[in-house]
Design a protein around this motif. Structure first.
Motif, PDB file in Angstrom:
ATOM      1  N   TYR A 126      27.114 -45.829  48.944  1.00 33.66           N
ATOM      2  CA  TYR A 126      27.569 -45.579  47.583  1.00 33.66           C
ATOM      3  C   TYR A 126      28.189 -46.870  47.073  1.00 33.66           C
ATOM      4  N   HIS A 127      27.670 -47.388  45.962  1.00 35.21           N
ATOM      5  CA  HIS A 127      28.157 -48.624  45.364  1.00 35.21           C
ATOM      6  C   HIS A 127      28.596 -48.304  43.942  1.00 35.21           C
ATOM      7  N   TRP A 128      29.844 -48.618  43.650  1.00 36.49           N
ATOM      8  CA  TRP A 128      30.463 -48.225  42.388  1.00 36.49           C
ATOM      9  C   TRP A 128      31.016 -49.453  41.687  1.00 36.49           C
ATOM     10  N   VAL A 129      30.649 -49.626  40.431  1.00 38.96           N
ATOM     11  CA  VAL A 129      31.219 -50.683  39.590  1.00 38.96           C
ATOM     12  C   VAL A 129      32.017 -49.994  38.498  1.00 38.96           C
ATOM     13  N   ASP A 130      33.343 -50.177  38.507  1.00 43.11           N
ATOM     14  CA  ASP A 130      34.159 -49.451  37.531  1.00 43.11           C
ATOM     15  C   ASP A 130      34.159 -50.149  36.174  1.00 43.11           C
TER      16      ASP A 130
ATOM     17  N   ILE B  23      23.717 -43.629  38.576  1.00 45.79           N
ATOM     18  CA  ILE B  23      24.675 -42.751  37.906  1.00 45.79           C
ATOM     19  C   ILE B  23      25.481 -43.580  36.919  1.00 45.79           C
ATOM     20  N   ARG B  24      25.628 -43.085  35.720  1.00 49.13           N
ATOM     21  CA  ARG B  24      26.410 -43.782  34.699  1.00 49.13           C
ATOM     22  C   ARG B  24      27.586 -42.914  34.275  1.00 49.13           C
ATOM     23  N   GLY B  25      28.738 -43.576  34.164  1.00 47.92           N
ATOM     24  CA  GLY B  25      29.943 -42.878  33.766  1.00 47.92           C
ATOM     25  C   GLY B  25      30.503 -43.448  32.486  1.00 47.92           C
ATOM     26  N   PRO B  26      31.723 -43.065  32.144  1.00 52.44           N
ATOM     27  CA  PRO B  26      32.333 -43.522  30.897  1.00 52.44           C
ATOM     28  C   PRO B  26      32.719 -44.997  30.952  1.00 52.44           C
ATOM     29  N   ASN B  27      32.762 -45.623  29.793  1.00 48.99           N
ATOM     30  CA  ASN B  27      33.291 -46.984  29.652  1.00 48.99           C
ATOM     31  C   ASN B  27      32.555 -48.022  30.490  1.00 48.99           C
ATOM     32  N   GLY B  28      31.251 -47.848  30.647  1.00 43.31           N
ATOM     33  CA  GLY B  28      30.462 -48.858  31.337  1.00 43.31           C
ATOM     34  C   GLY B  28      30.397 -48.712  32.844  1.00 43.31           C
ATOM     35  N   GLN B  29      30.967 -47.663  33.394  1.00 42.46           N
ATOM     36  CA  GLN B  29      30.925 -47.467  34.835  1.00 42.46           C
ATOM     37  C   GLN B  29      29.492 -47.202  35.293  1.00 42.46           C
ATOM     38  N   PHE B  30      29.098 -47.837  36.394  1.00 39.54           N
ATOM     39  CA  PHE B  30      27.748 -47.663  36.935  1.00 39.54           C
ATOM     40  C   PHE B  30      27.843 -47.525  38.449  1.00 39.54           C
ATOM     41  N   ALA B  31      27.024 -46.649  39.008  1.00 42.88           N
ATOM     42  CA  ALA B  31      27.055 -46.441  40.457  1.00 42.88           C
ATOM     43  C   ALA B  31      25.659 -46.165  40.978  1.00 42.88           C
TER      44      ALA B  31
ATOM     45  N   LYS C 290      34.325 -38.109  42.312  1.00 39.67           N
ATOM     46  CA  LYS C 290      35.494 -38.448  43.115  1.00 39.67           C
ATOM     47  C   LYS C 290      35.907 -39.894  42.879  1.00 39.67           C
ATOM     48  N   ALA C 291      34.941 -40.797  42.782  1.00 39.78           N
ATOM     49  CA  ALA C 291      35.258 -42.205  42.540  1.00 39.78           C
ATOM     50  C   ALA C 291      35.996 -42.371  41.215  1.00 39.78           C
ATOM     51  N   LEU C 292      35.589 -41.638  40.208  1.00 44.02           N
ATOM     52  CA  LEU C 292      36.237 -41.730  38.900  1.00 44.02           C
ATOM     53  C   LEU C 292      37.703 -41.301  38.960  1.00 44.02           C
ATOM     54  N   GLU C 293      38.015 -40.391  39.887  1.00 46.51           N
ATOM     55  CA  GLU C 293      39.406 -39.950  40.022  1.00 46.51           C
ATOM     56  C   GLU C 293      40.306 -41.092  40.486  1.00 46.51           C
ATOM     57  N   PHE C 294      39.705 -42.053  41.208  1.00 44.08           N
ATOM     58  CA  PHE C 294      40.488 -43.166  41.734  1.00 44.08           C
ATOM     59  C   PHE C 294      40.564 -44.339  40.758  1.00 44.08           C
ATOM     60  N   GLU C 295      39.838 -44.257  39.651  1.00 38.18           N
ATOM     61  CA  GLU C 295      39.859 -45.367  38.686  1.00 38.18           C
ATOM     62  C   GLU C 295      41.112 -45.260  37.827  1.00 38.18           C
ATOM     63  N   PRO C 296      41.938 -46.305  37.800  1.00 40.11           N
ATOM     64  CA  PRO C 296      43.182 -46.228  37.030  1.00 40.11           C
ATOM     65  C   PRO C 296      42.927 -46.118  35.526  1.00 40.11           C
TER      66      PRO C 296
ATOM     67  N   ARG D 177      25.949 -31.725  37.186  1.00 43.07           N
ATOM     68  CA  ARG D 177      27.135 -31.943  36.349  1.00 43.07           C
ATOM     69  C   ARG D 177      27.947 -30.654  36.217  1.00 43.07           C
ATOM     70  N   ALA D 178      27.261 -29.523  36.087  1.00 42.06           N
ATOM     71  CA  ALA D 178      27.977 -28.255  35.956  1.00 42.06           C
ATOM     72  C   ALA D 178      28.756 -27.933  37.227  1.00 42.06           C
ATOM     73  N   ILE D 179      28.152 -28.241  38.384  1.00 43.63           N
ATOM     74  CA  ILE D 179      28.846 -28.012  39.654  1.00 43.63           C
ATOM     75  C   ILE D 179      30.023 -28.965  39.798  1.00 43.63           C
ATOM     76  N   SER D 180      29.782 -30.250  39.504  1.00 37.78           N
ATOM     77  CA  SER D 180      30.839 -31.248  39.686  1.00 37.78           C
ATOM     78  C   SER D 180      32.005 -31.008  38.732  1.00 37.78           C
ATOM     79  N   CYS D 181      31.740 -30.400  37.581  1.00 35.82           N
ATOM     80  CA  CYS D 181      32.804 -30.094  36.618  1.00 35.82           C
ATOM     81  C   CYS D 181      33.482 -28.759  36.907  1.00 35.82           C
ATOM     82  N   GLY D 182      32.973 -28.037  37.907  1.00 38.85           N
ATOM     83  CA  GLY D 182      33.556 -26.746  38.258  1.00 38.85           C
ATOM     84  C   GLY D 182      33.139 -25.601  37.359  1.00 38.85           C
TER      85      GLY D 182
END
Length: 239
Positions: free
Chosen positions: A41-45, A119-127, A161-167, A230-235
């Motif tokens: 798993y490679h994550w760029v915040d 995987i793409r997340g908010p604010n330019g995050q890529f994994a 989970k990685a996003l939870e650790f991003e300040p 996404r539905a599972i990961s969001c609960g």
């Protein structure tokens, strides 16, 4: 090969871990559960900082960094241009730098087969979540066919989970799903076919398709599998 119980154990461990270091232990359990050589798993915040968790040999990790292989790695280049999971065999390995990179990777035991989920997340995050193995093409095709959906779920759980650790992160806000949309995704998630879902909900397959597309749009998902992940990961749904 991984059973549903093993998959649930991996997803449960991802939910429970409280530290970045805990992700490394989970990566190793994925290799054992799926009987594969490597997982990564490679994550760029959003600040551009890189994080890596994986089972590749230290010599390869060091070589990769020293030669700045990120610039020419067909997996990174190819996945950054795509949204869907990618089988490494379908990438462009024809340029000479790519062929030399592959030769070096094989020498370090990375494996001749691989499957990556961008995987793409908010604010330019890529994994990237990737698995690799050394086996025949036919064996790998069967593996991906059997476990591709599971790997997508794991990749998105890792990313959540990685996003939870991003300040100072801003959580993504998903639109709420209707009860029918939740029912449809839940049944698909536990393995029902579309025909079985429609029959269970006493609706036509056309109406089911409308529910699925509506849920996909609300979740910002690329396809049905992504919507379920996404539905599972969001609960929103629990399987």
């Amino acid at each position: 090969m991984a059973t549903k119980a093993e998959l649930d154990k991996i997803l449960g461990a991802l939910d429970a871990t409280k530290t970045l270091e805990g992700l490394q232990d989970i990566i190793e359990s994925i290799c054992a559960g799926f009987a594969i050589d490597h997982a990564m798993y490679h994550w760029v915040d959003s600040a551009g900082d890189h994080y890596y968790f994986g089972t590749y040999p230290d010599a390869w990790t060091q070589q990769y960094q020293e030669k700045n292989y990120t610039r020419i790695d067909p997996v990174v280049v190819g996945c950054y241009q795509r949204f869907h999971p990618v089988d490494w065999k379908r990438l462009d390995w024809s340029p000479k730098p790519a062929r030399e990179f592959l030769k070096d990777a094989l020498k370090h035991g990375v494996g001749n087969q691989g499957y990556s989920i961008p995987i793409r997340g908010p604010n330019g995050q890529f994994a990237l979540f990737s698995v690799s193995h050394n086996c025949a093409d036919e064996t790998w095709e069967k593996f991906v066919d059997q476990h591709g959906r599971d790997l997508i779920l794991i990749g998105h759980y890792f990313n959540r989970k990685a996003l939870e650790f991003e300040p100072d992160r801003t959580p993504e806000q998903a639109q709420p799903l209707s009860p029918r949309e939740l029912d449809a995704l839940t049944l698909l998630a536990i393995g029902y076919s579309r025909a079985q879902v429609a029959k269970t909900l006493s609706i036509s397959e056309h109406t089911l398709r409308v529910y699925i597309e509506s849920a996909r749009f609300k979740l910002g998902a690329l396809n049905t599998t992504h919507a379920i992940a996404r539905a599972i990961s969001c609960g929103m749904i629990i399987i």
